[in-house]
Design a protein around this motif. Structure first.
Motif, PDB file in Angstrom:
ATOM      1  N   TYR A   1      16.867  55.728  46.564  1.00 24.56           N
ATOM      2  CA  TYR A   1      17.638  54.903  45.623  1.00 24.56           C
ATOM      3  C   TYR A   1      19.129  55.221  45.750  1.00 24.56           C
ATOM      4  O   TYR A   1      19.532  56.386  45.763  1.00 24.56           O
ATOM      5  CB  TYR A   1      17.175  55.149  44.187  1.00 24.56           C
ATOM      6  N   VAL A   2      19.953  54.176  45.875  1.00 26.50           N
ATOM      7  CA  VAL A   2      21.401  54.347  46.007  1.00 26.50           C
ATOM      8  C   VAL A   2      22.110  53.441  45.014  1.00 26.50           C
ATOM      9  O   VAL A   2      21.841  52.247  44.943  1.00 26.50           O
ATOM     10  CB  VAL A   2      21.878  54.015  47.440  1.00 26.50           C
ATOM     11  N   ASN A   3      23.003  54.031  44.226  1.00 26.73           N
ATOM     12  CA  ASN A   3      23.907  53.304  43.341  1.00 26.73           C
ATOM     13  C   ASN A   3      25.174  54.144  43.252  1.00 26.73           C
ATOM     14  O   ASN A   3      25.292  55.022  42.404  1.00 26.73           O
ATOM     15  CB  ASN A   3      23.298  53.078  41.964  1.00 26.73           C
ATOM     16  N   LEU A   4      26.084  53.884  44.168  1.00 25.25           N
ATOM     17  CA  LEU A   4      27.298  54.690  44.306  1.00 25.25           C
ATOM     18  C   LEU A   4      28.527  53.856  43.975  1.00 25.25           C
ATOM     19  O   LEU A   4      28.917  52.980  44.743  1.00 25.25           O
ATOM     20  CB  LEU A   4      27.395  55.221  45.745  1.00 25.25           C
ATOM     21  N   PRO A   5      29.160  54.100  42.807  1.00 27.34           N
ATOM     22  CA  PRO A   5      30.423  53.426  42.518  1.00 27.34           C
ATOM     23  C   PRO A   5      31.582  54.240  43.108  1.00 27.34           C
ATOM     24  O   PRO A   5      31.633  55.464  42.956  1.00 27.34           O
ATOM     25  CB  PRO A   5      30.484  53.414  40.992  1.00 27.34           C
ATOM     26  N   ILE A   6      32.503  53.577  43.792  1.00 27.52           N
ATOM     27  CA  ILE A   6      33.643  54.253  44.416  1.00 27.52           C
ATOM     28  C   ILE A   6      34.925  53.659  43.840  1.00 27.52           C
ATOM     29  O   ILE A   6      35.187  52.463  43.993  1.00 27.52           O
ATOM     30  CB  ILE A   6      33.627  54.073  45.950  1.00 27.52           C
ATOM     31  N   ASN A   7      35.700  54.499  43.183  1.00 22.63           N
ATOM     32  CA  ASN A   7      36.980  54.081  42.625  1.00 22.63           C
ATOM     33  C   ASN A   7      38.007  54.077  43.760  1.00 22.63           C
ATOM     34  O   ASN A   7      38.381  55.134  44.259  1.00 22.63           O
ATOM     35  CB  ASN A   7      37.401  55.030  41.500  1.00 22.63           C
ATOM     36  N   LEU A   8      38.462  52.899  44.145  1.00 24.23           N
ATOM     37  CA  LEU A   8      39.386  52.781  45.269  1.00 24.23           C
ATOM     38  C   LEU A   8      40.799  53.273  44.928  1.00 24.23           C
ATOM     39  O   LEU A   8      41.614  53.446  45.830  1.00 24.23           O
ATOM     40  CB  LEU A   8      39.411  51.351  45.796  1.00 24.23           C
ATOM     41  N   SER A   9      41.071  53.530  43.648  1.00 23.95           N
ATOM     42  CA  SER A   9      42.345  54.164  43.277  1.00 23.95           C
ATOM     43  C   SER A   9      42.328  55.631  43.675  1.00 23.95           C
ATOM     44  O   SER A   9      43.364  56.197  44.017  1.00 23.95           O
ATOM     45  CB  SER A   9      42.586  54.056  41.770  1.00 23.95           C
ATOM     46  N   ILE A  10      41.156  56.243  43.636  1.00 19.58           N
ATOM     47  CA  ILE A  10      41.006  57.657  44.022  1.00 19.58           C
ATOM     48  C   ILE A  10      40.819  57.764  45.534  1.00 19.58           C
ATOM     49  O   ILE A  10      41.447  58.586  46.191  1.00 19.58           O
ATOM     50  CB  ILE A  10      39.818  58.297  43.276  1.00 19.58           C
ATOM     51  N   TYR A  11      39.943  56.944  46.090  1.00 16.76           N
ATOM     52  CA  TYR A  11      39.668  56.951  47.533  1.00 16.76           C
ATOM     53  C   TYR A  11      40.459  55.819  48.188  1.00 16.76           C
ATOM     54  O   TYR A  11      39.902  54.954  48.846  1.00 16.76           O
ATOM     55  CB  TYR A  11      38.169  56.798  47.796  1.00 16.76           C
ATOM     56  N   ASN A  12      41.795  55.846  48.004  1.00 20.84           N
ATOM     57  CA  ASN A  12      42.625  54.730  48.465  1.00 20.84           C
ATOM     58  C   ASN A  12      42.693  54.601  49.980  1.00 20.84           C
ATOM     59  O   ASN A  12      43.102  53.574  50.488  1.00 20.84           O
ATOM     60  CB  ASN A  12      44.018  54.775  47.850  1.00 20.84           C
ATOM     61  N   GLU A  13      42.259  55.630  50.739  1.00 14.82           N
ATOM     62  CA  GLU A  13      42.213  55.479  52.195  1.00 14.82           C
ATOM     63  C   GLU A  13      41.193  54.424  52.615  1.00 14.82           C
ATOM     64  O   GLU A  13      41.275  53.883  53.718  1.00 14.82           O
ATOM     65  CB  GLU A  13      41.966  56.818  52.911  1.00 14.82           C
ATOM     66  N   LEU A  14      40.247  54.109  51.712  1.00 13.49           N
ATOM     67  CA  LEU A  14      39.270  53.057  52.012  1.00 13.49           C
ATOM     68  C   LEU A  14      39.843  51.657  51.820  1.00 13.49           C
ATOM     69  O   LEU A  14      39.170  50.674  52.102  1.00 13.49           O
ATOM     70  CB  LEU A  14      38.017  53.214  51.153  1.00 13.49           C
ATOM     71  N   THR A  15      41.082  51.546  51.352  1.00  6.98           N
ATOM     72  CA  THR A  15      41.706  50.227  51.242  1.00  6.98           C
ATOM     73  C   THR A  15      42.423  49.851  52.528  1.00  6.98           C
ATOM     74  O   THR A  15      42.907  48.736  52.664  1.00  6.98           O
ATOM     75  CB  THR A  15      42.705  50.186  50.063  1.00  6.98           C
ATOM     76  N   VAL A  16      42.475  50.783  53.484  1.00  2.58           N
ATOM     77  CA  VAL A  16      43.138  50.548  54.765  1.00  2.58           C
ATOM     78  C   VAL A  16      42.091  50.137  55.803  1.00  2.58           C
ATOM     79  O   VAL A  16      41.166  50.903  56.088  1.00  2.58           O
ATOM     80  CB  VAL A  16      43.885  51.816  55.237  1.00  2.58           C
ATOM     81  N   PRO A  17      42.218  48.919  56.361  1.00  2.00           N
ATOM     82  CA  PRO A  17      41.256  48.480  57.377  1.00  2.00           C
ATOM     83  C   PRO A  17      41.163  49.467  58.546  1.00  2.00           C
ATOM     84  O   PRO A  17      42.169  49.987  59.020  1.00  2.00           O
ATOM     85  CB  PRO A  17      41.829  47.135  57.844  1.00  2.00           C
ATOM     86  N   GLY A  18      39.926  49.736  58.958  1.00  2.00           N
ATOM     87  CA  GLY A  18      39.680  50.658  60.069  1.00  2.00           C
ATOM     88  C   GLY A  18      39.342  52.068  59.628  1.00  2.00           C
ATOM     89  O   GLY A  18      38.915  52.880  60.438  1.00  2.00           O
ATOM     90  N   ASN A  19      39.497  52.368  58.331  1.00  2.00           N
ATOM     91  CA  ASN A  19      39.178  53.709  57.836  1.00  2.00           C
ATOM     92  C   ASN A  19      37.733  53.794  57.373  1.00  2.00           C
ATOM     93  O   ASN A  19      37.144  52.814  56.925  1.00  2.00           O
ATOM     94  CB  ASN A  19      40.095  54.099  56.677  1.00  2.00           C
ATOM     95  N   SER A  20      37.184  54.989  57.460  1.00  2.00           N
ATOM     96  CA  SER A  20      35.821  55.243  56.983  1.00  2.00           C
ATOM     97  C   SER A  20      35.782  56.603  56.297  1.00  2.00           C
ATOM     98  O   SER A  20      36.564  57.498  56.627  1.00  2.00           O
ATOM     99  CB  SER A  20      34.818  55.188  58.136  1.00  2.00           C
ATOM    100  N   LEU A  21      34.856  56.741  55.339  1.00  2.00           N
ATOM    101  CA  LEU A  21      34.678  57.998  54.604  1.00  2.00           C
ATOM    102  C   LEU A  21      33.195  58.315  54.460  1.00  2.00           C
ATOM    103  O   LEU A  21      32.362  57.413  54.391  1.00  2.00           O
ATOM    104  CB  LEU A  21      35.276  57.907  53.204  1.00  2.00           C
ATOM    105  N   TYR A  22      32.900  59.602  54.364  1.00  2.00           N
ATOM    106  CA  TYR A  22      31.537  60.092  54.171  1.00  2.00           C
ATOM    107  C   TYR A  22      31.379  60.557  52.725  1.00  2.00           C
ATOM    108  O   TYR A  22      32.247  61.272  52.204  1.00  2.00           O
ATOM    109  CB  TYR A  22      31.275  61.258  55.131  1.00  2.00           C
ATOM    110  N   PHE A  23      30.275  60.172  52.081  1.00  2.00           N
ATOM    111  CA  PHE A  23      29.967  60.588  50.716  1.00  2.00           C
ATOM    112  C   PHE A  23      28.646  61.350  50.725  1.00  2.00           C
ATOM    113  O   PHE A  23      27.581  60.769  50.950  1.00  2.00           O
ATOM    114  CB  PHE A  23      29.884  59.371  49.786  1.00  2.00           C
ATOM    115  N   GLN A  24      28.746  62.653  50.490  1.00  2.00           N
ATOM    116  CA  GLN A  24      27.576  63.534  50.509  1.00  2.00           C
ATOM    117  C   GLN A  24      26.765  63.383  49.224  1.00  2.00           C
ATOM    118  O   GLN A  24      27.302  63.108  48.163  1.00  2.00           O
ATOM    119  CB  GLN A  24      28.047  64.981  50.644  1.00  2.00           C
TER     120      GLN A  24
END
Length: 141
Positions: free
Chosen positions: A36-59
């Protein structure tokens, strides 16, 4: 009249083959266990995800963690970080922009679609749904 019937039959055959091929491509079963996955990501905190071509890992989410990739502004892909060749929660695909590389078998994946581009893996990464509401990106299944 006979020529019209032959042309119509030819187009019907092509259309039927197209539908069957698309149906089989969309029904790829992942061998990564369902979690089961329900992961909300606040893009104000993880703002590098607003840049095209970037990726992040969430453990701690999914089977092997979750990788989120920003394709274009407002367009995201999310995948389980478990390698489809190793199928172990300890063999993780490590993100690096558009690509991810398995820490165990060195299989390489492209995050647009999640398909392997190099190495022994042949199946795509397990993909999750994404939706964007304001400044919150939600990853879910």
């Amino acid at each position: 009249m006979k020529e019209l019937v032959l042309k119509s039959g030819k187009y019907l055959l092509i259309f039927t083959l197209f539908v069957l091929m698309n149906a089989s491509c969309n029904d790829i079963e992942s061998q990564i266990p369902d979690v089961y996955v329900n992961l909300p990501i606040n893009l104000s905190i993880y703002n590098e995800l607003t840049v095209p071509g970037n990726s992040l890992y969430f453990q701690g989410f999914g089977f092997g963690g979750i990788i989120v990739y920003c394709e274009t502004e407002g367009s995201y892909y999310a995948f389980d970080a478990a390698c489809t060749n190793e199928i172990s929660s300890s063999c993780k695909v490590e993100p690096d922009g558009l690509l991810g590389i398995c820490s165990c078998c060195q299989s390489q994946y492209i995050f647009i679609g999640g398909y392997p581009s190099d190495g022994p893996a042949s199946a795509p990464l397990k993909q999750y749904n994404t939706s964007l509401y304001g400044n919150t990106l939600r990853v879910y299944n």
